[in-house]
Design an enzyme around this catalytic site. Structure first.
Site, PDB file in Angstrom:
ATOM      1  N   GLN A   1     -35.508  43.627-116.303  1.00  0.00           N
ATOM      2  CA  GLN A   1     -35.258  42.206-116.509  1.00  0.00           C
ATOM      3  C   GLN A   1     -36.402  41.348-115.975  1.00  0.00           C
ATOM      4  OE1 GLN A   1     -32.771  40.640-118.137  1.00  0.00           O
ATOM      5  NE2 GLN A   1     -33.651  38.634-117.633  1.00  0.00           N
TER       6      GLN A   1
ATOM      7  N   LEU B   1     -40.687  44.001-107.449  1.00  0.00           N
ATOM      8  CA  LEU B   1     -41.611  45.126-107.543  1.00  0.00           C
ATOM      9  C   LEU B   1     -42.467  45.005-108.799  1.00  0.00           C
ATOM     10  CD1 LEU B   1     -39.467  48.195-106.420  1.00  0.00           C
ATOM     11  CD2 LEU B   1     -40.917  46.695-105.059  1.00  0.00           C
TER      12      LEU B   1
ATOM     13  N   LEU C   1     -46.068  53.997-111.261  1.00  0.00           N
ATOM     14  CA  LEU C   1     -44.619  53.856-111.165  1.00  0.00           C
ATOM     15  C   LEU C   1     -44.185  53.460-109.757  1.00  0.00           C
ATOM     16  CD1 LEU C   1     -43.509  56.993-113.240  1.00  0.00           C
ATOM     17  CD2 LEU C   1     -44.013  54.673-114.048  1.00  0.00           C
TER      18      LEU C   1
ATOM     19  N   ASP D   1     -39.466  41.488-116.726  1.00  0.00           N
ATOM     20  CA  ASP D   1     -40.223  41.098-117.919  1.00  0.00           C
ATOM     21  C   ASP D   1     -39.246  40.547-118.954  1.00  0.00           C
ATOM     22  OD1 ASP D   1     -42.945  42.045-117.142  1.00  0.00           O
ATOM     23  OD2 ASP D   1     -41.894  43.958-117.026  1.00  0.00           O
TER      24      ASP D   1
ATOM     25  N   GLY E   1     -38.908  50.027-109.250  1.00  0.00           N
ATOM     26  CA  GLY E   1     -38.308  49.433-110.438  1.00  0.00           C
ATOM     27  C   GLY E   1     -38.260  50.420-111.588  1.00  0.00           C
ATOM     28  N   HIS E   2     -39.370  51.124-111.798  1.00  0.00           N
ATOM     29  CA  HIS E   2     -39.380  52.167-112.832  1.00  0.00           C
ATOM     30  C   HIS E   2     -38.370  53.267-112.495  1.00  0.00           C
ATOM     31  CE1 HIS E   2     -43.664  50.626-113.159  1.00  0.00           C
ATOM     32  NE2 HIS E   2     -43.225  50.468-114.392  1.00  0.00           N
TER      33      HIS E   2
END
EC number: 6.3.2.1
Length: 513
Positions: A153, A189, A35, A155, A38-39
């Protein structure tokens, strides 16, 4: 919400989920671990919007190709667990491959996304990847049964595919796309960034830099796909160490390649830096940004938003009038207001039409070709609208219509969950407030002017306070301030002053070329 649990079995997960009240809203963040910021952004948003937050960590072998990095994919379970606890996660689900695929993967039932969503971008060089993604995500959604699931976003192709699968299979979950989180130098990230050497990381910056070059051209009026892609490719030629996989301009929802951006386009890019494959993207949006105005009853939202919309050349969307109209319809047809299925079934067949030709007058409303502009503002409707608006099925129907209206941008919408739920991507969010006493006084004066003297100021104050509580405590899309909203208190301010402030904020943020 309660004790943190790290669970490894589906039995444990479902038992833990079963301890929560049916009215509890569950937010879900599926990850492969390792992680990063971003997570963390996804988890924070879920924590803000939901009662319970579930995070999963599962490195899914079904989405890795034979020559890909399944074995060396970063794993940091203890650090991930500590971060989840720090961020207030309730349940961390860390199943094994055998737990999720007990019969093995050769004879597994899989989810095959539509071909048109997988034949471009990453799908071209990673055959079978999105079959694996769709299979595991839908499996996890079935296990967790969340109200909302959060995806990055970055992915973008995965996000579009999951949204399509959820829609096609009528899954009862809202898929939330969240903005890309970047390091200070602009690199998106990714768990795979840790593969990069210092020299490779410097090269990898060319990806985000090439997108910035294209964005600058877009802001200058370049909307042609070939010209925008040429900007990207010209920049990347300066970095021979980076091997381009693809650079494409597609529609962000259908993933159909675009020749020209008419409304919005997704500029997506992937490349190899050494042995590491990285992706990045940006949205190029020609639509005018949405103005979202939220606030409690009586704060002056309708009047202020109508006038701001006129000044800015935006279409005014009075969502409150929509809820009032369907409430009036239920009352007019003598529906049992406690019979939610009957209410939702009836409203699903209603046709709503709104017009706001005069910004100084309330919205004109028709329901099933019958004008109800005056009727929806009666005391009876006012006293019942929160009850109807709190029904999950009703809100879903109304939100579908509101989002359809806002799909092309350029609207000013007001309500109680516009910036948090209906248009969370709104360009400018305003939270309009006033004290309960001020709002009751305004409403009492309005009723006096209309010749309605049935309620005293004290009774109106009690009604407004009760409605605030009901709106804040409703289980689905409760009333609250969006984290990125600008609060404007209207106590002791005139209408023109409030409108001027909002118009200034919008024009400052989105200057016209």
């Amino acid at each position: 919400m309660g004790t943190f649990h790290r669970l490894t079995t589906t039995a444990g997960l479902q038992t833990a989920l079963g301890t929560f009240s049916p009215a509890t809203t569950v937010g879900f963040v599926p990850t492969m671990g390792a992680l990063h910021g971003g997570h963390a952004a996804l988890i924070r948003r879920a924590r803000q919007e939901c009662d319970v937050v579930v995070v999963s960590i599962f490195v899914n072998p079904l989405q890795f190709g034979p020559q890909e990095d399944l074995e060396r994919y970063p794993r940091a379970l203890e650090a991930d667990t500590a971060l989840c606890q720090q961020l207030g996660v309730d349940l961390l689900f860390v199943p094994s491959v055998a737990e999720l695929y007990p019969t093995g993967m050769k004879h597994l039932t899989v989810v095959e996304p539509p071909r048109e969503l997988t034949e471009h971008l990453c799908g071209r060089s990673r055959p079978g990847h999105f079959r694996g993604v769709a299979t595991i995500v839908l499996k996890l959604l079935h296990l967790v049964q969340p109200d909302r699931a959060y995806f990055g976003q970055k992915d973008a192709q995965q996000l579009a595919i999951i949204r399509r699968c959820v829609a096609d299979l009528n899954l009862d979950v809202e898929i939330i796309g969240c903005p890309i989180v970047r390091d200070a130098d602009g690199l998106a990230l990714s768990s795979r960034n840790q593969y990069l050497s210092a020299e490779e990381r410097a090269t990898a910056l060319a990806l985000s830099q090439s997108l910035e070059v294209a964005q600058a051209a877009f802001r200058q009026g370049c909307w042609d796909a070939s010209l925008l892609l040429a900007q990207v490719q010209d920049h990347l030629r300066q970095f021979p160490q980076l091997r381009l996989d693809y650079a494409e301009l597609v529609h962000p929802q259908t993933l159909v390649p675009l020749e020209r951006i008419e409304t919005v386009g997704l500029l997506a890019i992937a490349g190899w830096v050494g042995q590491t494959r990285l992706i990045d993207n940006c949205l190029l949006d020609r639509r005018r940004p949405i103005l979202a105005v939220d606030g409690p009853a009586g704060a002056g939202k309708s009047t202020v938003t109508r006038l701001a919309a006129q000044a800015l050349g935006l279409r005014y969307l009075d969502t409150g009038a929509m809820y009032r109209a369907v409430t009036w319809w239920c009352l007019e047809n003598n529906l049992d207001l406690h019979d939610e299925p009957a209410i939702v079934e009836a409203i699903a067949h209603c046709r709503l039409h709104l017009e706001s030709p005069d910004p100084h007058q309330p919205t004109r409303v028709w329901i099933n070709d019958r004008e109800v502009s005056q009727a929806i503002r009666s005391l009876e409707v006012t006293q019942r609208v929160s009850q109807i608006a709190a029904l999950r099925g009703v809100r879903r129907l109304m939100v579908q219509q509101q989002r359809a209206i806002g799909a092309h941008g350029g609207i000013a919408a007001e309500g109680r969950d516009i910036g948090t739920h209906v248009f969370p991507e709104a360009g400018l969010k305003i939270f309009l407030t006033a004290s309960p006493e001020e709002r009751a006084q305004r409403r009492w004066q309005e009723l006096q002017q209309q010749g309605h003297c049935d309620l005293s100021y004290e009774e109106l104050l009690a009604q407004i306070t009760a409605r605030d509580t009901a709106d804040q405590q409703r289980p689905y899309a409760p009333f609250r301030k969006a984290a990125d909203a600008i609060e404007v208190c209207t106590d002791n301010l005139g209408i023109d002053e409030v409108v001027s402030k909002i118009v200034h904020l919008y024009r400052s943020r989105f200057p016209q070329p």
